[in-house]
Motif scaffolding. Structure first.
Motif: not given
Length: 64
Positions: A19-35
């Protein structure tokens, strides 16, 4: 829905919800890795999941 998941090799189930920021997930293409910092938690009677406040800072990881 676009979901965030733990990366293999971290000692967490890669099917676990994050459960995290929906903006973070929507602003980058699927497959982007985050820390980001997330806390392992569970709702009463539910499955464990990782939680990060929607305003938590995160870092976009570059492909290695």
């Amino acid at each position: 829905k676009i979901r965030a998941r733990p990366i293999a090799g971290q000692g967490l189930d890669t099917n676990m919800n994050v459960e995290c920021s929906s903006k973070m997930r929507k602003n980058y293409p699927v497959g982007t890795r985050f820390r980001l910092k997330a806390k392992l938690t569970e709702r009463e009677g539910g499955n464990p999941f990782l939680y990060a406040h929607f305003n938590s800072p995160y870092e976009v990881l570059k492909d290695e």
